[in-house]
Scaffold this active site. Structure first.
Site, PDB file in Angstrom:
ATOM      1  N   LEU A 132      11.097 -20.288  -5.008  1.00 54.94           N
ATOM      2  CA  LEU A 132      10.108 -19.445  -4.331  1.00 54.94           C
ATOM      3  C   LEU A 132       8.735 -19.537  -4.995  1.00 54.94           C
ATOM      4  CD1 LEU A 132       9.541 -16.978  -2.319  1.00 54.94           C
ATOM      5  CD2 LEU A 132       9.998 -15.528  -4.303  1.00 54.94           C
ATOM      6  N   HIS A 155       2.178   3.258  -9.035  1.00 58.54           N
ATOM      7  CA  HIS A 155       1.956   1.822  -9.257  1.00 58.54           C
ATOM      8  C   HIS A 155       3.120   1.213 -10.042  1.00 58.54           C
ATOM      9  CE1 HIS A 155      -1.890   2.178  -7.448  1.00 58.54           C
ATOM     10  NE2 HIS A 155      -2.475   2.846  -8.437  1.00 58.54           N
ATOM     11  N   ASP A 189       0.834  -1.209   0.000  1.00 57.10           N
ATOM     12  CA  ASP A 189       0.000   0.000   0.000  1.00 57.10           C
ATOM     13  C   ASP A 189       0.868   1.257   0.000  1.00 57.10           C
ATOM     14  OD1 ASP A 189      -2.383   1.359  -0.060  1.00 57.10           O
ATOM     15  OD2 ASP A 189      -2.725   1.255   2.099  1.00 57.10           O
TER      16      ASP A 189
HETATM   17  C1  IPE Z   1      -5.507  -2.841  -0.125  1.00 57.03           C
HETATM   18  O1  IPE Z   1      -5.150  -1.500  -0.299  1.00 57.03           O
HETATM   19  C2  IPE Z   1      -5.472  -3.549  -1.427  1.00 57.03           C
HETATM   20  C3  IPE Z   1      -4.183  -3.663  -2.093  1.00 57.03           C
HETATM   21  C4  IPE Z   1      -3.021  -3.242  -1.655  1.00 57.03           C
HETATM   22  C5  IPE Z   1      -4.222  -4.324  -3.338  1.00 57.03           C
HETATM   23  P1  IPE Z   1      -6.238  -0.345  -0.385  1.00 57.03           P
HETATM   24  O2  IPE Z   1      -5.467   0.918  -0.480  1.00 57.03           O
HETATM   25  O3  IPE Z   1      -7.216  -0.623  -1.451  1.00 57.03           O
HETATM   26  O4  IPE Z   1      -6.954  -0.487   1.037  1.00 57.03           O
HETATM   27  P2  IPE Z   1      -7.963   0.515   1.798  1.00 57.03           P
HETATM   28  O5  IPE Z   1      -9.124   0.744   0.908  1.00 57.03           O
HETATM   29  O6  IPE Z   1      -7.221   1.787   2.076  1.00 57.03           O
HETATM   30  O7  IPE Z   1      -8.324  -0.204   3.061  1.00 57.03           O
HETATM   31  C1  IPE Z   2      -1.746   0.138  -3.303  1.00 56.19           C
HETATM   32  O1  IPE Z   2      -1.495   1.508  -3.364  1.00 56.19           O
HETATM   33  C2  IPE Z   2      -1.944  -0.473  -4.672  1.00 56.19           C
HETATM   34  C3  IPE Z   2      -3.331  -0.867  -4.968  1.00 56.19           C
HETATM   35  C4  IPE Z   2      -4.336  -0.835  -4.156  1.00 56.19           C
HETATM   36  C5  IPE Z   2      -3.560  -1.329  -6.320  1.00 56.19           C
HETATM   37  P1  IPE Z   2      -2.667   2.558  -3.333  1.00 56.19           P
HETATM   38  O2  IPE Z   2      -3.075   2.858  -4.726  1.00 56.19           O
HETATM   39  O3  IPE Z   2      -3.755   2.122  -2.441  1.00 56.19           O
HETATM   40  O4  IPE Z   2      -1.909   3.802  -2.708  1.00 56.19           O
HETATM   41  P2  IPE Z   2      -2.507   4.851  -1.672  1.00 56.19           P
HETATM   42  O5  IPE Z   2      -3.023   4.099  -0.492  1.00 56.19           O
HETATM   43  O6  IPE Z   2      -3.586   5.607  -2.373  1.00 56.19           O
HETATM   44  O7  IPE Z   2      -1.339   5.715  -1.321  1.00 56.19           O
HETATM   45 MG    MG Z   3      -4.159   2.399  -0.477  1.00 57.26          MG
END
Ligand code: IPE
Ligand code: IPE
Ligand code: MG
Length: 257
Positions: A138, A44, A27
């Protein structure tokens, strides 16, 4: 034998205290990009580089399974443009990385409801899995359109179908029977859960499998997560006493035996 002092042992020499299975919520990509005044997709893309680094670290440390949360069942709620870019990135990364993963003896497995993906992506996934299925290194599990609740529901449905077909008696349904139909069946349970990006929640990741997993949260955003950050998580893990319901004294006696 006296209890081994974990602080004194370099991590590479202490395989017994390394997790067999690490599960990560990657995240913070969006915020990483925002801090740089760039579109979220740039974060990303940077995140894919971190995936590469982590695969290398896990393979070097002989960790058996690395499970990464790439796209949750709830991520469809994001703006359509971001969802599409994420799916595109997934296809490109799969195509680009599968050769290298194969050369590095990695077994790739994708878990989640793939029926919602475009046909081309489903095909890429099937190809990638087939190419690497004979490897012995792995295991890299990518959770895509995955939700812990979805997983439990699909496993329950399969059990119900077995009961309806007369192949299974309801009295035979126990934890092992349900587990058999979950996406990660056959792998060691996750020992260490890591969530980057500062949020301290599970966001519908592996609900069943996290029952006794050690949790580690870090403020570090996923694109900034590196070998040192991973070592910090592993160091935290190896200082913990896993009791699985028993007392600390019982666990110590067992270690000394
Ligand atoms: C969780 O992250 C999903 C992934 C990392 C793929 P999100 O950024 O979507 O989670 P919430 O919505 O903040 O809980
Ligand atoms: C996690 O990073 C990746 C996915 C959920 C695909 P985010 O896109 O949730 O990044 P933040 O939380 O907005 O910084
Ligand atoms: Mg996020």
């Amino acid at each position: 034998m006296p209890a081994r002092k974990t602080e004194d042992v370099p991590i590479t020499d202490y395989h017994g205290a390394l997790p067999r299975h690490v599960a990560i919520i990657m995240d913070g990509n969006g915020r990483w990009a925002k801090k740089r005044f760039m579109p979220r997709i740039v974060g990303h893309k940077a995140g894919v580089e971190t995936v590469r680094t982590m695969v290398r670290h896990c393979a070097e440390k002989q960790i058996e399974v690395l499970t990464l949360f790439a796209f949750s069942s709830e991520n469809w709620r994001r703006p359509e443009k971001e969802v599409n870019l994420l799916l595109e990135l997934f296809v490109t990364a799969l195509k680009r990385e599968v050769k290298r993963l194969n050369e590095n003896n990695v077994v790739l497995k994708i878990v989640g409801d793939r029926s919602a993906f475009p046909e081309t992506l489903q095909q890429e996934i099937a190809n990638a899995e087939a190419t690497t299925s004979g490897n012995s290194g792995l295991k890299l599990v990518i959770a895509a359109n995955y939700g812990g609740r979805w997983d439990i529901v699909q496993a329950s449905r399969t059990l119900a179908e077995e009961v309806a077909a007369g192949k299974l008696d309801p009295s035979q349904i126990d934890e092992e029977a349900l587990n058999r139909h979950l996406s990660l069946y056959g792998m060691p349970e996750p020992d260490l859960f890591i969530r980057t990006g500062g949020e301290e929640r599970v966001s519908n990741f592996l609900l069943w499998q996290l029952a006794y997993c050690e949790m580690y949260f870090t403020e570090t955003l996923w694109p900034d997560f590196d070998g040192d950050a991973f070592d910090a998580a592993l160091n935290s893990f190896r200082k913990r006493q896993r009791r699985f319901g028993r007392t600390g004294e019982q666990v110590e006696q067992e270690q000394d035996a």
